[in-house]
Every structure is written in C-alpha cells, then in structure tokens.
Design a protein around this motif. Structure first.
Motif, short mmCIF file in Angstrom:
data_model
loop_
_atom_site.label_atom_id
_atom_site.label_comp_id
_atom_site.label_asym_id
_atom_site.label_seq_id
_atom_site.Cartn_x
_atom_site.Cartn_y
_atom_site.Cartn_z
N GLU A 25 0.83 -1.20 0.00
CA GLU A 25 0.00 0.00 0.00
C GLU A 25 0.87 1.25 0.00
O GLU A 25 1.99 1.22 0.49
CB GLU A 25 -0.88 0.01 1.25
CG GLU A 25 -1.87 -1.14 1.30
CD GLU A 25 -2.73 -1.07 2.53
OE1 GLU A 25 -3.09 0.05 2.94
OE2 GLU A 25 -3.02 -2.12 3.09
N PRO A 26 0.33 2.36 -0.51
CA PRO A 26 1.09 3.61 -0.47
C PRO A 26 1.16 4.14 0.96
O PRO A 26 0.39 3.73 1.83
CB PRO A 26 0.28 4.55 -1.36
CG PRO A 26 -1.10 4.01 -1.34
CD PRO A 26 -0.97 2.52 -1.16
N ALA A 27 2.08 5.05 1.18
CA ALA A 27 2.16 5.75 2.47
C ALA A 27 1.70 7.18 2.23
O ALA A 27 1.81 7.69 1.12
CB ALA A 27 3.59 5.74 2.99
N VAL A 28 1.17 7.82 3.25
CA VAL A 28 0.71 9.20 3.13
C VAL A 28 1.28 9.99 4.31
O VAL A 28 1.14 9.58 5.46
CB VAL A 28 -0.84 9.29 3.14
CG1 VAL A 28 -1.28 10.74 3.05
CG2 VAL A 28 -1.43 8.48 2.00
N ILE A 29 1.92 11.10 3.98
CA ILE A 29 2.42 12.00 5.02
C ILE A 29 1.49 13.21 5.04
O ILE A 29 1.24 13.82 3.99
CB ILE A 29 3.86 12.45 4.73
CG1 ILE A 29 4.78 11.24 4.73
CG2 ILE A 29 4.32 13.48 5.75
CD1 ILE A 29 6.20 11.55 4.30
N THR A 30 0.97 13.53 6.20
CA THR A 30 0.10 14.70 6.34
C THR A 30 0.66 15.59 7.44
O THR A 30 1.39 15.14 8.31
CB THR A 30 -1.34 14.30 6.71
OG1 THR A 30 -1.31 13.57 7.94
CG2 THR A 30 -1.99 13.46 5.63
N PRO A 66 0.94 11.95 -0.71
CA PRO A 66 0.89 10.50 -0.92
C PRO A 66 2.17 10.02 -1.60
O PRO A 66 2.69 10.68 -2.49
CB PRO A 66 -0.33 10.31 -1.82
CG PRO A 66 -0.55 11.62 -2.48
CD PRO A 66 0.07 12.68 -1.60
N ILE A 67 2.66 8.88 -1.16
CA ILE A 67 3.86 8.30 -1.74
C ILE A 67 3.45 6.97 -2.38
O ILE A 67 2.93 6.09 -1.70
CB ILE A 67 4.94 8.08 -0.67
CG1 ILE A 67 5.25 9.43 -0.01
CG2 ILE A 67 6.19 7.47 -1.27
CD1 ILE A 67 6.04 9.32 1.25
N PRO A 68 3.66 6.82 -3.69
CA PRO A 68 3.24 5.60 -4.38
C PRO A 68 3.82 4.34 -3.75
O PRO A 68 4.96 4.33 -3.27
CB PRO A 68 3.77 5.79 -5.81
CG PRO A 68 4.01 7.25 -5.95
CD PRO A 68 4.35 7.76 -4.58
N ALA A 69 3.03 3.28 -3.76
CA ALA A 69 3.44 2.00 -3.16
C ALA A 69 4.76 1.51 -3.73
O ALA A 69 5.58 0.94 -3.00
CB ALA A 69 2.35 0.96 -3.37
N SER A 70 5.00 1.75 -5.01
CA SER A 70 6.22 1.26 -5.64
C SER A 70 7.47 1.94 -5.09
O SER A 70 8.58 1.48 -5.29
CB SER A 70 6.15 1.47 -7.15
OG SER A 70 6.05 2.85 -7.45
N ARG A 71 7.31 3.06 -4.37
CA ARG A 71 8.45 3.81 -3.86
C ARG A 71 8.61 3.69 -2.35
O ARG A 71 9.49 4.32 -1.78
CB ARG A 71 8.28 5.29 -4.23
CG ARG A 71 7.87 5.43 -5.67
CD ARG A 71 8.55 6.29 -6.61
NE ARG A 71 9.74 6.95 -6.33
CZ ARG A 71 9.92 8.24 -6.55
NH1 ARG A 71 8.93 8.99 -6.99
NH2 ARG A 71 11.08 8.78 -6.35
N VAL A 72 7.76 2.88 -1.70
CA VAL A 72 7.77 2.77 -0.23
C VAL A 72 8.41 1.46 0.20
O VAL A 72 8.05 0.40 -0.30
CB VAL A 72 6.33 2.84 0.33
CG1 VAL A 72 6.33 2.63 1.83
CG2 VAL A 72 5.68 4.15 -0.03
N ARG A 73 9.35 1.57 1.12
CA ARG A 73 9.90 0.40 1.81
C ARG A 73 9.55 0.56 3.28
O ARG A 73 9.80 1.62 3.86
CB ARG A 73 11.42 0.33 1.65
CG ARG A 73 11.89 -0.05 0.28
CD ARG A 73 13.41 -0.30 0.23
NE ARG A 73 14.19 0.37 1.25
CZ ARG A 73 14.85 1.51 1.07
NH1 ARG A 73 14.81 2.15 -0.08
NH2 ARG A 73 15.57 2.04 2.06
#
Length: 101
Positions: A25-30, A66-73
C-alpha cells in the motif's frame, strides 16, 4: 505416463494459482505548517528530495503527500523539507510505513 499427467496437473495448478503476496500500500504524510505565532502558512513547498516528490500547503497550512506504493519500503526513513521564499527552510526525518498516514 502417470507421472507425466501428475506433473502436468501440478504445473497447471501452479500456473493458475492466485499470488500469495499481499499488495503493498502507499504511504501518506500529512501535516500542518504554521509560523511562530501559530498562524497557518499557505503555499509552502513540502518535498522529499530523495523520492523527488512534493506538494504545497493549502490556505489553512495543511498538506497531504501520498507516496506511491512502488516507492515505499517499510521502515524507510526520509527527510521532509518545508520551504517558501522569505521563510527559512525546515526539515524533519520521518519513517515510512505502507498503509499508514
């Protein structure tokens, strides 16, 4: 001949079996950017240089990145920087977790 049928059956079962890996899943920073008096700051650039992504704050100082799932570790630490002409830049390190905000 029985072994060939058995092997063919196993190969077909594996070929049509659904994948067992869960989708990342993507990550989201708010957040919210305010000045020293606590008033919201609009049009502040929020960016993560390491991922080459960014956004800007709304009139109430809030942002959603939002940070795309493909870029999240999971557990990856990134530096989030807030900047605007006329204001000093500030950075914070955050830890990314897929599906978290």
């Amino acid at each position: 001949m029985r072994k060939i049928r058995w092997l063919l059956g196993v190969m077909l079962a594996v070929a049509f079996a659904p994948g067992t890996l869960p989708a990342q899943e993507p990550a989201v920073i708010t957040g919210r950017v305010t000045n020293a008096a606590g008033a919201p700051e609009a049009s502040v650039a929020i960016r993560i240089d390491a991922l080459t992504i960014g956004t800007t704050t709304a009139a109430d100082g809030t942002y959603r990145l939002p940070i795309p799932a493909s870029r999240v570790r999971a557990g990856q630490q990134v530096r989030v920087t807030a900047s605007r002409v006329g204001l000093a830049s500030q950075s914070r390190t955050v830890t990314l977790n897929p599906g978290a905000s």
